[in-house]
Design a protein around this motif. Structure first.
Motif, mmCIF file in Angstrom:
data_model
loop_
_atom_site.group_PDB
_atom_site.id
_atom_site.type_symbol
_atom_site.label_atom_id
_atom_site.label_comp_id
_atom_site.label_asym_id
_atom_site.label_seq_id
_atom_site.Cartn_x
_atom_site.Cartn_y
_atom_site.Cartn_z
ATOM 1 N N GLU A 122 0.833 -1.198 0.000
ATOM 2 C CA GLU A 122 0.000 0.000 0.000
ATOM 3 C C GLU A 122 0.868 1.249 0.000
ATOM 4 N N ALA A 123 1.955 1.223 0.737
ATOM 5 C CA ALA A 123 2.840 2.382 0.827
ATOM 6 C C ALA A 123 3.461 2.709 -0.524
ATOM 7 N N VAL A 124 3.960 1.699 -1.228
ATOM 8 C CA VAL A 124 4.578 1.962 -2.521
ATOM 9 C C VAL A 124 3.533 2.398 -3.540
ATOM 10 N N ALA A 125 2.300 1.891 -3.428
ATOM 11 C CA ALA A 125 1.231 2.297 -4.348
ATOM 12 C C ALA A 125 0.900 3.774 -4.177
ATOM 13 N N PHE A 126 0.781 4.237 -2.936
ATOM 14 C CA PHE A 126 0.477 5.651 -2.694
ATOM 15 C C PHE A 126 1.667 6.541 -3.049
ATOM 16 N N HIS A 127 2.878 6.029 -2.871
ATOM 17 C CA HIS A 127 4.067 6.793 -3.246
ATOM 18 C C HIS A 127 4.104 7.026 -4.758
ATOM 19 N N ILE A 128 3.816 5.989 -5.526
ATOM 20 C CA ILE A 128 3.798 6.106 -6.990
ATOM 21 C C ILE A 128 2.653 7.010 -7.429
ATOM 22 N N LEU A 129 1.500 6.900 -6.794
ATOM 23 C CA LEU A 129 0.366 7.769 -7.133
ATOM 24 C C LEU A 129 0.729 9.232 -6.939
ATOM 25 N N GLN A 130 1.344 9.546 -5.812
ATOM 26 C CA GLN A 130 1.723 10.929 -5.545
ATOM 27 C C GLN A 130 2.760 11.423 -6.547
ATOM 28 N N ARG A 131 3.665 10.562 -6.936
ATOM 29 C CA ARG A 131 4.749 10.954 -7.839
ATOM 30 C C ARG A 131 4.270 11.223 -9.254
ATOM 31 N N PHE A 132 3.408 10.357 -9.781
ATOM 32 C CA PHE A 132 3.015 10.462 -11.176
ATOM 33 C C PHE A 132 1.667 11.151 -11.401
ATOM 34 N N ALA A 133 0.847 11.209 -10.373
ATOM 35 C CA ALA A 133 -0.487 11.800 -10.573
ATOM 36 C C ALA A 133 -0.828 12.862 -9.542
ATOM 37 N N GLY A 134 0.090 13.153 -8.641
ATOM 38 C CA GLY A 134 -0.204 14.118 -7.593
ATOM 39 C C GLY A 134 -0.587 15.484 -8.105
ATOM 40 N N LYS A 175 1.574 10.865 3.514
ATOM 41 C CA LYS A 175 2.534 10.999 4.609
ATOM 42 C C LYS A 175 2.768 9.659 5.295
ATOM 43 N N ALA A 176 1.683 8.901 5.475
ATOM 44 C CA ALA A 176 1.822 7.578 6.091
ATOM 45 C C ALA A 176 2.661 6.661 5.215
ATOM 46 N N ALA A 177 2.469 6.763 3.884
ATOM 47 C CA ALA A 177 3.251 5.936 2.953
ATOM 48 C C ALA A 177 4.733 6.294 3.031
ATOM 49 N N GLU A 178 5.013 7.604 3.101
ATOM 50 C CA GLU A 178 6.408 8.037 3.197
ATOM 51 C C GLU A 178 7.047 7.519 4.480
ATOM 52 N N LEU A 179 6.308 7.580 5.581
ATOM 53 C CA LEU A 179 6.838 7.084 6.861
ATOM 54 C C LEU A 179 7.013 5.568 6.826
ATOM 55 N N ARG A 180 6.042 4.869 6.265
ATOM 56 C CA ARG A 180 6.119 3.399 6.185
ATOM 57 C C ARG A 180 7.306 2.965 5.337
ATOM 58 N N MET A 181 7.566 3.681 4.235
ATOM 59 C CA MET A 181 8.687 3.326 3.359
ATOM 60 C C MET A 181 10.033 3.598 4.015
ATOM 61 N N SER A 182 10.054 4.549 4.956
ATOM 62 C CA SER A 182 11.323 4.903 5.607
ATOM 63 C C SER A 182 11.690 3.952 6.730
ATOM 64 N N GLN A 183 10.730 3.157 7.169
ATOM 65 C CA GLN A 183 10.982 2.250 8.296
ATOM 66 C C GLN A 183 11.837 1.054 7.871
ATOM 67 N N GLU A 184 12.699 0.645 8.749
ATOM 68 C CA GLU A 184 13.597 -0.479 8.465
ATOM 69 C C GLU A 184 12.903 -1.786 8.824
ATOM 70 N N LYS A 185 11.998 -2.204 7.992
ATOM 71 C CA LYS A 185 11.320 -3.475 8.203
ATOM 72 C C LYS A 185 11.843 -4.498 7.203
ATOM 73 N N PRO A 237 10.276 2.642 -6.389
ATOM 74 C CA PRO A 237 10.101 3.939 -7.040
ATOM 75 C C PRO A 237 11.305 4.402 -7.839
ATOM 76 N N ASP A 238 12.511 3.945 -7.472
ATOM 77 C CA ASP A 238 13.710 4.311 -8.219
ATOM 78 C C ASP A 238 13.954 3.401 -9.417
ATOM 79 N N LYS A 239 13.050 2.429 -9.622
ATOM 80 C CA LYS A 239 13.196 1.511 -10.749
ATOM 81 C C LYS A 239 12.186 1.795 -11.861
ATOM 82 N N VAL A 240 11.315 2.785 -11.665
ATOM 83 C CA VAL A 240 10.312 3.121 -12.680
ATOM 84 C C VAL A 240 10.325 4.624 -12.913
ATOM 85 N N ASP A 241 10.058 5.008 -14.165
ATOM 86 C CA ASP A 241 9.990 6.424 -14.514
ATOM 87 C C ASP A 241 9.201 6.573 -15.804
#
Length: 352
Positions: free
Chosen positions: A90-102, A118-128, A138-142
């Motif tokens: 879910e986090a990567v989906a919202f990150h891509i949505l914000q990047r390409f369609a925000g 914001k929740a997606a950004e925080l979730r992606m930053s966590q070391e899980k 996100p760095d593999k698509v453009d």
């Protein structure tokens, strides 16, 4: 059951874990208007808040004076606002949505789902354990334009906000529009339009709008509404007129783009195009046909002949010219002669 305004109210209200935890009615109205909701009179919001309180969605209290303060119930937050409950997918989906369609979303949508971004950004930053591959995605698509990249025209944020909000809520706009080639803005008059859709093409944002002044007159051979394209960067001023409009049932954006070829510019009746390619210049059409009825043939001289029904337009001509001397137009004769005349002038211009 809540409607869109009730849902917007619930999204702007704070809960007991927020600071401050209560919000006055004027502040609720201000937040709603920031999102593009039209509030004709404050009592409407007050009645909605009282209804939500009756349905046990909202709590109220009074301040030192007579002012009523409002709060959303804590359980309304849920997983939407909590990065700890958001999955990596879910986090990567919202990150891509914000990047390409925000930048294509109206404020009524963007501000409502901002906590998810914001929740997606925080979730992606966590070391899980499951985060590394998701965080790297996100760095593999453009996205890259297929043509030579020009500097995109500057788009005023206030203009886009007004147009996007009016399009979202189906409201009439009054705008001053500067056509191509015109430099004097002083004599531009405002006109009323119904914004139907927003489309980005080659880095430029367009509004598809219907002119309510041109009512179809079948007795005069006009059976369709006048619908035109307006570049948002050419809009000088834009305001809502205060009127809503009924979205036309006969308008479908995908049909407008594909069937009417609206974004190919200056379209003409369909023709059967035949072109011959030197070497490998036309091989890309084997995988990406130029038409649904495309046919391929190898000519006696070894060149690849490609034929199919197309709509002549500026974009078709730009594509053919981009191929230079590697393509020859065989038919129709009118298009062949047009290009021949252009290339004769070009040859004269480049002669020593």
């Amino acid at each position: 059951m809540t409607d869109s305004l009730d849902e917007a109210i619930l999204r702007v209200l704070p809960s007991e874990r927020d600071s401050p935890p209560w919000m006055a009615t004027p502040s609720v109205i201000e937040r709603l208007e920031e999102r593009g909701h039209r509030i004709p009179y404050p009592k409407k919001v007050r009645r909605r808040l009282e209804g939500l309180q009756k349905d046990k969605f909202v709590l109220s209290t009074t301040s030192g004076g007579r002012e009523i303060l409002w709060q959303r119930k804590q359980w309304m937050h849920g997983a939407r606002d909590s990065a700890s409950l958001m999955s990596a997918a879910e986090a990567v989906a919202f990150h891509i949505l914000q990047r390409f369609a925000g930048n294509k979303l109206p404020d009524a949508v963007t501000k409502d789902i901002e906590p998810l971004f914001k929740a997606a950004e925080l979730r992606m930053s966590q070391e899980k354990i499951d985060n590394r591959v998701y965080r790297a995605w996100p760095d593999k698509v453009d996205s890259v334009d297929g043509t030579f990249a020009l500097i995109r025209p500057k788009l005023r944020e206030d203009i886009f906000h007004i147009i996007a909000t009016a399009t979202f809520f189906e409201r009439e706009v009054l705008l001053k529009y500067r056509p191509a080639g015109k430099t004097n803005d002083e004599d531009v008059k405002a006109k009323a339009l119904w914004p139907l859709a927003l489309v980005e093409s080659a880095g430029v944002m367009y509004m598809v709008a219907q002119d309510p002044a041109f009512i179809p007159r079948k007795d005069k051979g006009k059976s369709q509404w006048l619908r035109s394209l307006y570049r948002l960067d050419r809009i000088i001023e834009a305001v809502e007129s205060g009127k809503d409009f009924a979205y036309p049932d006969d308008f479908k954006l995908r049909t407008y783009i594909e069937a009417e070829q609206a974004f190919n510019f200056l379209t003409e009746p369909p023709v059967h195009l035949s072109i011959a390619f030197d070497g490998n210049a036309g091989n890309h059409l084997k995988e990406t046909p130029m038409s649904l009825d495309q046919a391929l043939e190898v000519l006696p001289d070894g060149r690849l002949k490609v034929s199919g029904t197309v709509v002549p337009s500026l974009k078709l001509r730009w594509w053919l010219r981009s191929l230079g001397a590697n393509v020859e137009i065989l038919a129709p004769a009118s298009l062949r002669e047009e290009f021949a005349a252009d290339y004769r002038r070009l040859a004269e211009r480049y002669q020593p």
